[in-house]
Design a protein around this motif. Structure first.
Motif: not given
Lengths: 127, 196
Positions: A62-65, A17-40
């Motif tokens: 992140v997702q592969l590992v 559960v820990r590794t999947y949650t970590l992967g989920f959070i890192l993926s969200i961060v990796a999605t949000v950073i370019p999105y915010i950088a673009l839209t703002h």
């Protein structure tokens, strides 16, 4: 009777559960950073491309590992080699196509013909 | 003695199926790579019609992205339940995953329908052809994966846990994670780059 191997709960083979949650959070961060950088409009276009590609590559690994459990451990080594090899094939297809199409477009641009340009230059229209 | 042999045989069977399924996924990757680079090469050939910027709604795309990403996470939790031999718990997580997958599909179909209703079909330009093909192929994979997921959930609930069911769910989870990986690149290179 001895309890057999089938209750294998090793995180390394199939996560936890820990590794999947970590992967989920890192993926969200990796999605949000370019999105915010673009839209703002936080960075220039060139820097944005760098950030977006970087974030995509980070999220890929992140997702592969963490989701797909690719590793160099014995049980996963052959899978990882296969994925790495496919990566090489993908790079070949992508880079090769972009290069070929770029050259094609460049070669199909209007031809500059000095003789024709002289014939049709403004001076040659004088009577 | 016999039990240990059986365990090792099952482990080998699982590893073999997993590798075989990775092989299939890698071939799918090559198809997507081709569709991707076709899109990149044709994205400016809009023939006077709409550009990618015209048809992109970034908040909408971000929602789709989070739906798919969350479904990848719930797939992981479902897979853990499979490994822990808890079929009802696994069925619950995978049903949630399926619901998210269907939500994604509904959003994607709605987007396509809106485009078509406005006359922006795949026929009007090379860009639109490439766009519909790339996004549509990914969506088709999500749809087929959803169908597969629904069938597996029913089988799990009806027949219960077995090593064979475990292998099927492992293959499905590889497939579903792979779809999210492809979407990362669609999100980045089609929608984000397109909105520059």
């Amino acid at each position: 009777m001895e309890h057999t191997l089938h209750t294998n709960t090793e995180p390394t083979t199939h996560g936890s559960v820990r590794t999947y949650t970590l992967g989920f959070i890192l993926s969200i961060v990796a999605t949000v950073i370019p999105y915010i950088a673009l839209t703002h409009h936080l960075v220039s276009s060139e820097i944005f491309i760098f950030i977006a590609v970087g974030a995509a590559v980070v999220q890929l690994f992140v997702q592969l590992v963490l989701f797909l459990h690719l590793s160099f451990k014995k049980h996963s080594l052959l899978n990882s080699i296969l994925v790495a090899y496919t990566g090489v094939m993908v790079l070949t297809i992508v880079i090769g196509t972009l290069w070929v199409m770029h050259n094609l477009n460049k070669n199909m641009e209007a031809q500059h013909n000095v003789y024709m340009e002289q014939l049709y230059s403004p001076r040659s229209q004088e009577y | 003695m016999k039990n240990k042999h059986h365990e090792l045989a099952e482990k080998a069977a699982t590893e073999n199926l997993t590798f075989g399924f990775w092989l299939y996924i890698m071939s799918d990757c090559l198809i997507f790579a081709s569709l991707f680079v076709t899109y990149v090469v044709l994205q400016d050939q809009t023939f006077g019609g709409p550009t990618i910027k015209d048809i992109t709604n970034l908040p909408y795309i971000l929602t789709e992205t989070f739906i798919l990403l969350t479904s990848s996470f719930t797939t992981g939790l479902g897979t853990l339940a499979i490994h822990a031999r808890r079929p009802r718990r696994a069925a619950a997580w995978f049903t949630l995953t399926l619901a998210l997958g269907i939500a994604f599909l509904i959003m994607e179909v709605a987007e396509f329908q809106m485009l078509i209703a406005e006359g922006h079909t795949w026929k009007i330009s090379a860009f639109m052809s490439a766009y519909f093909t790339l996004i549509g192929t990914h969506g088709l994979h999500v749809a087929l994966g959803s169908l597969w997921m629904g069938i597996l959930i029913l089988m799990l609930l009806i027949r219960g846990y077995s090593e064979t069911m475990k292998r099927r769910f492992l293959a499905l989870s590889i497939f579903w994670h792979f779809l999210d990986v492809i979407w990362i690149f669609i999100f980045t290179f089609v929608y984000l780059m397109g909105s520059l």
